[in-house]
Design a protein around this motif. Structure first.
Motif, PDB file in Angstrom:
ATOM      1  N   ALA A 122     -70.549  70.246 -34.206  1.00 53.78           N
ATOM      2  CA  ALA A 122     -71.898  70.679 -34.565  1.00 53.78           C
ATOM      3  C   ALA A 122     -72.947  70.277 -33.526  1.00 53.78           C
ATOM      4  CB  ALA A 122     -72.276  70.127 -35.941  1.00 53.78           C
ATOM      5  N   ALA A 123     -72.693  69.213 -32.789  1.00 57.30           N
ATOM      6  CA  ALA A 123     -73.639  68.825 -31.734  1.00 57.30           C
ATOM      7  C   ALA A 123     -73.604  69.830 -30.584  1.00 57.30           C
ATOM      8  CB  ALA A 123     -73.333  67.414 -31.239  1.00 57.30           C
ATOM      9  N   TYR A 124     -72.412  70.203 -30.125  1.00 58.76           N
ATOM     10  CA  TYR A 124     -72.305  71.229 -29.083  1.00 58.76           C
ATOM     11  C   TYR A 124     -72.892  72.553 -29.563  1.00 58.76           C
ATOM     12  CZ  TYR A 124     -69.206  68.639 -25.901  1.00 58.76           C
ATOM     13  OH  TYR A 124     -68.672  67.745 -25.022  1.00 58.76           O
ATOM     14  N   ALA A 125     -72.691  72.854 -30.836  1.00 62.49           N
ATOM     15  CA  ALA A 125     -73.154  74.133 -31.378  1.00 62.49           C
ATOM     16  C   ALA A 125     -74.671  74.281 -31.308  1.00 62.49           C
ATOM     17  CB  ALA A 125     -72.683  74.281 -32.823  1.00 62.49           C
ATOM     18  N   GLN A 126     -75.384  73.174 -31.108  1.00 59.32           N
ATOM     19  CA  GLN A 126     -76.841  73.234 -31.005  1.00 59.32           C
ATOM     20  C   GLN A 126     -77.315  73.626 -29.611  1.00 59.32           C
ATOM     21  OE1 GLN A 126     -78.778  72.966 -33.770  1.00 59.32           O
ATOM     22  NE2 GLN A 126     -76.730  72.942 -34.681  1.00 59.32           N
ATOM     23  N   HIS A 127     -76.413  73.647 -28.643  1.00 58.85           N
ATOM     24  CA  HIS A 127     -76.812  74.004 -27.281  1.00 58.85           C
ATOM     25  C   HIS A 127     -77.235  75.471 -27.246  1.00 58.85           C
ATOM     26  CE1 HIS A 127     -76.778  74.732 -22.994  1.00 58.85           C
ATOM     27  NE2 HIS A 127     -76.796  73.409 -22.840  1.00 58.85           N
ATOM     28  N   PRO A 128     -78.370  75.790 -26.632  1.00 61.41           N
ATOM     29  CA  PRO A 128     -78.871  77.172 -26.675  1.00 61.41           C
ATOM     30  C   PRO A 128     -77.979  78.194 -25.972  1.00 61.41           C
ATOM     31  CG  PRO A 128     -80.234  75.822 -25.229  1.00 61.41           C
ATOM     32  CD  PRO A 128     -79.280  74.890 -25.916  1.00 61.41           C
ATOM     33  N   PHE A 151     -64.481  80.189 -37.099  1.00 62.32           N
ATOM     34  CA  PHE A 151     -64.566  78.742 -36.956  1.00 62.32           C
ATOM     35  C   PHE A 151     -65.986  78.282 -37.252  1.00 62.32           C
ATOM     36  CE2 PHE A 151     -65.465  74.862 -34.645  1.00 62.32           C
ATOM     37  CZ  PHE A 151     -64.421  74.057 -35.052  1.00 62.32           C
ATOM     38  N   VAL A 152     -66.097  77.287 -38.099  1.00 64.93           N
ATOM     39  CA  VAL A 152     -67.391  76.690 -38.426  1.00 64.93           C
ATOM     40  C   VAL A 152     -67.383  75.270 -37.864  1.00 64.93           C
ATOM     41  CG1 VAL A 152     -68.942  75.982 -40.281  1.00 64.93           C
ATOM     42  CG2 VAL A 152     -67.609  78.107 -40.504  1.00 64.93           C
ATOM     43  N   PRO A 153     -68.356  74.939 -37.012  1.00 60.42           N
ATOM     44  CA  PRO A 153     -68.369  73.601 -36.399  1.00 60.42           C
ATOM     45  C   PRO A 153     -68.420  72.479 -37.439  1.00 60.42           C
ATOM     46  CG  PRO A 153     -69.912  75.050 -35.288  1.00 60.42           C
ATOM     47  CD  PRO A 153     -69.452  75.769 -36.518  1.00 60.42           C
ATOM     48  N   ASN A 154     -67.737  71.401 -37.104  1.00 59.08           N
ATOM     49  CA  ASN A 154     -67.740  70.221 -37.946  1.00 59.08           C
ATOM     50  C   ASN A 154     -68.552  69.116 -37.262  1.00 59.08           C
ATOM     51  OD1 ASN A 154     -65.103  70.846 -36.512  1.00 59.08           O
ATOM     52  ND2 ASN A 154     -65.072  68.626 -36.478  1.00 59.08           N
ATOM     53  N   PRO A 155     -69.000  68.115 -38.020  1.00 56.09           N
ATOM     54  CA  PRO A 155     -69.755  67.021 -37.405  1.00 56.09           C
ATOM     55  C   PRO A 155     -68.941  66.324 -36.319  1.00 56.09           C
ATOM     56  CG  PRO A 155     -69.922  66.939 -39.798  1.00 56.09           C
ATOM     57  CD  PRO A 155     -68.885  67.975 -39.469  1.00 56.09           C
ATOM     58  N   PRO A 156     -69.589  65.841 -35.265  1.00 51.31           N
ATOM     59  CA  PRO A 156     -68.870  65.127 -34.209  1.00 51.31           C
ATOM     60  C   PRO A 156     -68.022  63.999 -34.793  1.00 51.31           C
ATOM     61  CG  PRO A 156     -71.148  65.469 -33.563  1.00 51.31           C
ATOM     62  CD  PRO A 156     -71.033  65.893 -34.999  1.00 51.31           C
ATOM     63  N   GLY A 157     -66.809  63.884 -34.297  1.00 53.71           N
ATOM     64  CA  GLY A 157     -65.919  62.804 -34.721  1.00 53.71           C
ATOM     65  C   GLY A 157     -65.142  63.078 -35.988  1.00 53.71           C
ATOM     66  N   THR A 158     -65.378  64.215 -36.637  1.00 53.98           N
ATOM     67  CA  THR A 158     -64.604  64.556 -37.828  1.00 53.98           C
ATOM     68  C   THR A 158     -63.569  65.610 -37.471  1.00 53.98           C
ATOM     69  OG1 THR A 158     -66.102  66.299 -38.563  1.00 53.98           O
ATOM     70  CG2 THR A 158     -66.542  64.068 -39.367  1.00 53.98           C
ATOM     71  N   LYS A 159     -62.533  65.668 -38.265  1.00 48.43           N
ATOM     72  CA  LYS A 159     -61.448  66.597 -37.983  1.00 48.43           C
ATOM     73  C   LYS A 159     -61.068  67.315 -39.268  1.00 48.43           C
ATOM     74  CE  LYS A 159     -56.985  66.686 -35.739  1.00 48.43           C
ATOM     75  NZ  LYS A 159     -55.912  65.920 -35.143  1.00 48.43           N
ATOM     76  N   ARG A 160     -60.782  68.588 -39.136  1.00 46.64           N
ATOM     77  CA  ARG A 160     -60.255  69.359 -40.260  1.00 46.64           C
ATOM     78  C   ARG A 160     -59.286  70.381 -39.675  1.00 46.64           C
ATOM     79  NH1 ARG A 160     -65.660  71.608 -40.244  1.00 46.64           N
ATOM     80  NH2 ARG A 160     -65.574  73.754 -39.552  1.00 46.64           N
TER      81      ARG A 160
END
Length: 178
Positions: A122-128, A151-160
């Motif tokens: 989700a952090a990378y997903a914020q890059h414009p 694919f839906v981004p997950n929070p950094p450090g989490t895995k699914r």
């Protein structure tokens, strides 16, 4: 005749599942060729012999040298999954420094059906640049599985679990249109 699937992967955790993904694609009738970005090739160094045994072909992570024969048949469809923000942006911008990105960039002009599924947190997903690159590739005819229905981004450090079923179904659909 079996259809040829190029399975490309970048250095994101789902690439570690490639042996299982190759088996699943083969069970669906695909003749699979595996290509990796240099970092993904490093991650899978211990699995490359298994992948080559499964596919009967070399795993590629570098361009052919002039005069070297092409060791793969022509692709009927290409799946680039997981693709990282780096590879996705490079592809959209035409920056072909890795073999998978170079092949998919050229495949747009060859009309080869393609599916891409990012793996970004989700952090990378914020890059414009990320939404711009996704839109560029979609406008070029690439099925980018991202957001709702992908694919839906997950929070950094989490895995699914990575949605491989979704990607492989999209490959079937893309091939049927191609």
């Amino acid at each position: 005749m079996t259809d040829v699937l190029y399975l490309f992967g970048a250095a994101a955790p789902p690439v570690l599942e490639f042996p299982q993904v190759v088996r699943r694609a083969q069970a669906d009738g695909w003749d699979v060729c595996v290509g990796l970005t240099p970092a993904a090739a490093d991650w899978l160094a211990d699995q490359v012999p298994e992948l080559e045994e499964l596919t009967g072909r070399p795993v590629r992570s570098r361009y052919r040298r002039p005069g070297e024969p092409d060791v793969w048949p022509r692709a009927d469809v290409i799946l680039f999954a997981p693709t990282t923000m780096n590879s996705l942006n490079a592809w959209a911008l035409g920056l072909t420094s890795s073999l998978p990105v170079g092949v998919v960039a050229e495949a747009i002009g060859k009309g080869i059906p393609m599916v891409a599924m990012p793996c970004v947190n989700a952090a990378y997903a914020q890059h414009p640049q990320l939404p711009r690159s996704i839109e560029t590739l979609r406008a070029a005819g690439v099925d980018v599985l991202y957001g709702d229905g992908g694919f839906v981004p997950n929070p950094p450090g989490t895995k699914r679990p990575y949605p491989w079923d979704l990607a492989l179904r999209a490959v079937e659909v893309a091939a049927s249109r191609g």
